[in-house]
Write a protein that holds these residues in place. Structure first.
Motif, PDB file in Angstrom:
ATOM      1  N   GLU A 252      -1.632   2.562  10.593  1.00  0.00           N
ATOM      2  CA  GLU A 252      -1.782   3.289  11.855  1.00  0.00           C
ATOM      3  C   GLU A 252      -2.991   2.776  12.632  1.00  0.00           C
ATOM      4  OE1 GLU A 252      -2.783   7.834  13.285  1.00  0.00           O
ATOM      5  OE2 GLU A 252      -1.207   7.563  11.779  1.00  0.00           O
ATOM      6  N   ASN A 254      -5.006   4.105  16.142  1.00  0.00           N
ATOM      7  CA  ASN A 254      -5.096   5.241  17.051  1.00  0.00           C
ATOM      8  C   ASN A 254      -6.313   5.047  17.961  1.00  0.00           C
ATOM      9  OD1 ASN A 254      -5.932   7.879  18.098  1.00  0.00           O
ATOM     10  ND2 ASN A 254      -4.465   8.785  16.675  1.00  0.00           N
ATOM     11  N   VAL A 278       0.071   3.925  17.191  1.00  0.00           N
ATOM     12  CA  VAL A 278       1.220   3.184  16.689  1.00  0.00           C
ATOM     13  C   VAL A 278       1.169   3.256  15.166  1.00  0.00           C
ATOM     14  CG1 VAL A 278      -0.074   1.011  16.843  1.00  0.00           C
ATOM     15  CG2 VAL A 278       2.406   0.963  16.591  1.00  0.00           C
ATOM     16  N   ARG A 279       2.319   3.574  14.555  1.00  0.00           N
ATOM     17  CA  ARG A 279       2.427   3.655  13.097  1.00  0.00           C
ATOM     18  C   ARG A 279       3.263   2.487  12.570  1.00  0.00           C
ATOM     19  NH1 ARG A 279       2.936   9.348  14.390  1.00  0.00           N
ATOM     20  NH2 ARG A 279       1.072  10.462  13.646  1.00  0.00           N
ATOM     21  N   ASN A 280       2.849   1.954  11.422  1.00  0.00           N
ATOM     22  CA  ASN A 280       3.492   0.774  10.820  1.00  0.00           C
ATOM     23  C   ASN A 280       3.583  -0.395  11.798  1.00  0.00           C
ATOM     24  OD1 ASN A 280       3.971   2.036   8.297  1.00  0.00           O
ATOM     25  ND2 ASN A 280       5.817   2.998   9.116  1.00  0.00           N
ATOM     26  N   GLU A 296       8.180  -1.427   2.053  1.00  0.00           N
ATOM     27  CA  GLU A 296       9.291  -0.600   2.507  1.00  0.00           C
ATOM     28  C   GLU A 296      10.514  -0.728   1.599  1.00  0.00           C
ATOM     29  OE1 GLU A 296       9.051   1.426   5.035  1.00  0.00           O
ATOM     30  OE2 GLU A 296       7.112   0.786   5.808  1.00  0.00           O
ATOM     31  N   VAL A 310      10.580   0.392  10.472  1.00  0.00           N
ATOM     32  CA  VAL A 310      10.473   1.130  11.728  1.00  0.00           C
ATOM     33  C   VAL A 310       9.021   1.182  12.189  1.00  0.00           C
ATOM     34  CG1 VAL A 310      10.817   3.355  12.862  1.00  0.00           C
ATOM     35  CG2 VAL A 310      12.498   2.527  11.204  1.00  0.00           C
ATOM     36  N   ARG A 311       8.799   0.805  13.438  1.00  0.00           N
ATOM     37  CA  ARG A 311       7.492   0.923  14.072  1.00  0.00           C
ATOM     38  C   ARG A 311       7.593   2.018  15.124  1.00  0.00           C
ATOM     39  NH1 ARG A 311       7.033  -3.937  16.354  1.00  0.00           N
ATOM     40  NH2 ARG A 311       6.130  -4.860  14.469  1.00  0.00           N
ATOM     41  N   SER A 312       6.673   2.964  15.124  1.00  0.00           N
ATOM     42  CA  SER A 312       6.743   4.076  16.074  1.00  0.00           C
ATOM     43  C   SER A 312       5.482   4.139  16.921  1.00  0.00           C
ATOM     44  CB  SER A 312       6.949   5.402  15.340  1.00  0.00           C
ATOM     45  OG  SER A 312       5.891   5.671  14.447  1.00  0.00           O
ATOM     46  N   TYR A 313       5.660   4.608  18.157  1.00  0.00           N
ATOM     47  CA  TYR A 313       4.562   4.745  19.111  1.00  0.00           C
ATOM     48  C   TYR A 313       4.472   6.198  19.556  1.00  0.00           C
ATOM     49  CZ  TYR A 313       5.117  -0.345  19.422  1.00  0.00           C
ATOM     50  OH  TYR A 313       5.216  -1.675  19.138  1.00  0.00           O
ATOM     51  N   GLY A 314       3.284   6.622  19.921  1.00  0.00           N
ATOM     52  CA  GLY A 314       3.128   8.005  20.369  1.00  0.00           C
ATOM     53  C   GLY A 314       1.902   8.217  21.224  1.00  0.00           C
TER      54      GLY A 314
END
Length: 321
Positions: A252, A254, A278-280, A296, A310-314
């Protein structure tokens, strides 16, 4: 219902938290956690010397492991890979087809030193020799851990977290299928004679297993057909597709900003901040190389055809009253 056995776990865990740097406008706080743990099978239930872990309820007798399905991995070529708990060994031993290695012997059959000792062996046809039902590797890592960094500069905060695993093995179906279908890089290109690997060996093509020796300990000089090698001979040769699981993964990132109090003076909020995360995001290092993410895997000991991670954004908004 019976007690499966006596398993002894021992280890050590280190947790360190420190303010590495601190000044009026800048600070760096680091939090590190590392652990090392081993689980050894001391004793199993009566009449059992080994117990299959990838299929609850299936067991092995005193003769050792037999062919079986590998959890998450289908049976290939009529035989299988399995995970076993065996008395006197680490919990979680991968068992399957293992490539035979060379050991020099004198005329009386006694072991002697040779530069070829320990190297893989090929038969007269130039393909690896192997034995089924052999211990390949332990899935237990040497150690693992994570690092969490927090950097602050005035109103900005940057948090960076990554974890890591050192040692332990896993089985890759993705690598095996890529090679077996001729899609991986290793199946194409030029061989060590400067000829296309996929050409007929009789015309200079083919592949030579250069990490192997022949039955007499001499270097392997036999070139084999590339399609036969990857589609048939290496396919389901379990040890060949078993890899070191060592990796470092960025988990992560941040980046946040705290709004100054002047902007909040005429609002009901005491504090407000916004952070983008952003995670992973990416794999920093992997001993197995590209194409497979060992962080994974579908289980701790194998992956049965891996999907892209999977890459995630927030965005995170925080307000306090």
């Amino acid at each position: 219902m019976i007690n499966a056995g006596n398993i002894r776990s021992s280890g050590v865990e280190l947790h360190l938290n420190a303010m590495a740097v601190k000044s009026r406008d800048f600070s760096w706080e680091i939090d590190v956690n590392v652990d090392k743990n081993r689980s050894k099978v001391i004793e199993l239930a009566d009449n059992l010397k080994a117990y299959r872990l990838d299929n609850i309820g299936a067991t092995y007798g005193n003769q050792g492991a037999q062919s079986s399905p590998f959890a998450g991995v289908p049976i290939f070529g009529g035989s299988g890979l399995t995970l076993v708990a065996r008395e006197g060994s680490d919990w979680g031993v991968i068992v399957g087809k293992k490539i035979r290695t060379y050991q020099a012997l004198d005329a009386a059959g006694n072991k002697i030193d040779s530069p070829s000792n320990g190297k893989r062996m090929v038969g007269p046809d130039g393909f690896y020799l192997y034995d089924a039902g052999q211990d390949i590797a332990s899935v237990l890592p040497d150690f693992k851990g994570g690092v969490f960094n927090t950097f602050k500069y005035k109103a900005f905060t940057l948090k960076v977290m990554f974890d890591f695993v050192v040692g332990g093995k896993f089985y890759s179906t993705t690598r095996m299928f890529n090679a077996g279908s001729g899609l991986s890089e290793q199946t194409a290109g030029l061989n060590d004679r400067g000829k296309p690997k996929r050409d007929d060996p009789s015309t200079g093509g083919g592949v030579r297993l250069d990490d192997a020796v022949k039955a007499d300990g001499s270097p392997n000089d036999i070139y084999v057909d590339a399609q036969t090698l990857y589609e048939t001979k290496l396919f389901d040769l379990n040890e060949y597709w078993t890899y070191d699981k060592t990796y470092v993964k960025m988990r992560e990132i941040n980046l946040g900003y705290s709004l100054p109090g002047l902007l909040l003076r005429k609002t009901p909020f005491k504090t407000a901040s916004i952070a983008f995360l952003v995670r992973n995001p990416f794999l920093i290092y992997s001993k197995v190389g590209g194409g497979v993410d060992p962080s994974e895997t579908s289980s701790m000991w194998g992956e049965g055809g891996q999907l892209p991670p999977v890459r995630s954004y927030g965005v995170n908004l925080k307000f306090s009253f």
